[in-house]
Design a protein around this motif. Structure first.
Motif, PDB file in Angstrom:
ATOM      1  N   GLU A 112      -7.917  29.473 -21.249  1.00 55.26           N
ATOM      2  CA  GLU A 112      -8.111  30.755 -20.746  1.00 55.26           C
ATOM      3  C   GLU A 112      -9.058  30.965 -19.473  1.00 55.26           C
ATOM      4  N   LYS A 113     -10.066  30.134 -19.644  1.00 59.12           N
ATOM      5  CA  LYS A 113     -10.872  29.950 -18.336  1.00 59.12           C
ATOM      6  C   LYS A 113     -10.200  29.563 -17.223  1.00 59.12           C
ATOM      7  N   ALA A 114      -9.329  28.261 -17.469  1.00 60.77           N
ATOM      8  CA  ALA A 114      -8.496  27.764 -16.265  1.00 60.77           C
ATOM      9  C   ALA A 114      -7.553  28.754 -15.707  1.00 60.77           C
ATOM     10  N   ARG A 115      -7.069  29.653 -16.648  1.00 58.69           N
ATOM     11  CA  ARG A 115      -5.850  30.403 -16.233  1.00 58.69           C
ATOM     12  C   ARG A 115      -6.360  31.745 -15.436  1.00 58.69           C
TER      13      ARG A 115
ATOM     14  N   GLU B 149      -1.660  23.869 -13.440  1.00 59.06           N
ATOM     15  CA  GLU B 149      -2.001  24.438 -14.850  1.00 59.06           C
ATOM     16  C   GLU B 149      -2.944  23.777 -15.417  1.00 59.06           C
ATOM     17  N   ARG B 150      -3.543  22.593 -14.888  1.00 57.15           N
ATOM     18  CA  ARG B 150      -4.749  21.969 -15.457  1.00 57.15           C
ATOM     19  C   ARG B 150      -5.567  21.518 -14.354  1.00 57.15           C
ATOM     20  N   PRO B 151      -6.524  22.658 -14.147  1.00 55.40           N
ATOM     21  CA  PRO B 151      -7.285  22.313 -12.994  1.00 55.40           C
ATOM     22  C   PRO B 151      -8.177  21.317 -12.918  1.00 55.40           C
TER      23      PRO B 151
ATOM     24  N   ASP C 131     -11.558  20.549 -20.303  1.00 57.27           N
ATOM     25  CA  ASP C 131     -12.390  20.418 -21.383  1.00 57.27           C
ATOM     26  C   ASP C 131     -11.574  20.777 -22.747  1.00 57.27           C
ATOM     27  N   ASP C 132     -10.992  19.789 -23.520  1.00 54.80           N
ATOM     28  CA  ASP C 132     -10.102  20.020 -24.528  1.00 54.80           C
ATOM     29  C   ASP C 132     -11.060  20.323 -25.751  1.00 54.80           C
ATOM     30  N   GLU C 133     -12.243  20.127 -25.735  1.00 54.07           N
ATOM     31  CA  GLU C 133     -13.263  20.421 -26.868  1.00 54.07           C
ATOM     32  C   GLU C 133     -13.558  21.906 -27.018  1.00 54.07           C
TER      33      GLU C 133
END
Ligand SMILES: [Fe+2]
Length: 190
Positions: free
Chosen positions: A89-92, A152-154, A81-83
């Motif tokens: 940070e959530k993905a990490r 890295e980009r779930p 979600d690039d917005e």
């Protein structure tokens, strides 16, 4: 692309690699790891909610629940979600949760509805990396040492199956092995 890559656990040298689902199934079955391919009864898109997802796979879901005595089923989804400025940070954080080697007291069972993720099964002195994609079901028995990389980009949606509401906790081994084995992104790019 579904991939099975078997590596030595000390230096990650590749011992075997296939993208053939039938070969993957037959390599894993003798080890007690269950792999299947499922097809949706109706076409699904990214907007399908959990209920629609479960409906599309109802027959397989019910069969598997009986087979494995799974009592709880849910659907999880993770999309870039690039917005959202906090998405990275959530993905990490989400990725880091089960990226270290661990076991569970109950089976870890996932069906991939969309996207992909990689289970690494540490069996003896080998690591079996199974890159699952849409249509793949993988059941990892309780007690199996493993870890999971969502990349890295779930991006995935998965049906999860549980035997017990509180059974699914990670018992971490502290081995550090996951940092020495290629990541999901590296396996897919190889
Ligand atoms: Fe796990």
């Amino acid at each position: 692309m579904t991939i099975l890559q078997i590596m030595a656990d000390d230096d990650a040298r590749v011992l075997y690699r296939t993208t053939d689902p039938e070969e993957i199934r037959s390599k894993l079955e003798p080890l007690g790891i269950w792999f299947e391919r499922w097809e949706a009864a109706v076409p699904l898109d990214d907007a399908a909610d959990g209920e629609q997802v479960l409906e599309a796979y109802q027959d397989d879901v019910e069969r598997l629940c009986k087979q494995g005595d799974y009592r709880l089923v849910d659907v999880v989804r993770m999309h870039p979600d690039d917005e959202d400025p906090e998405w990275q940070e959530k993905a990490r954080t989400a990725r880091g949760k089960f990226l270290d080697e661990h076991t569970h007291d109950e089976d870890e069972v996932r069906f991939f509805v969309e996207g992909s993720g990689c289970f690494y099964l540490h069996l003896g002195d080998q690591v079996y990396a199974v890159v699952c994609e849409a249509g793949d079901l993988l059941a990892v028995p309780a007690g199996t040492t493993h870890w999971f990389d969502m990349g890295e980009r779930p991006r995935f949606a998965a049906i999860r199956f549980f035997q017990d509401e509180d059974g699914w906790i990670g018992n971490f081994t502290g081995s550090g092995i996951s940092s020495r084995i290629p990541s999901l992104d590296e396996l897919v790019a190889a």
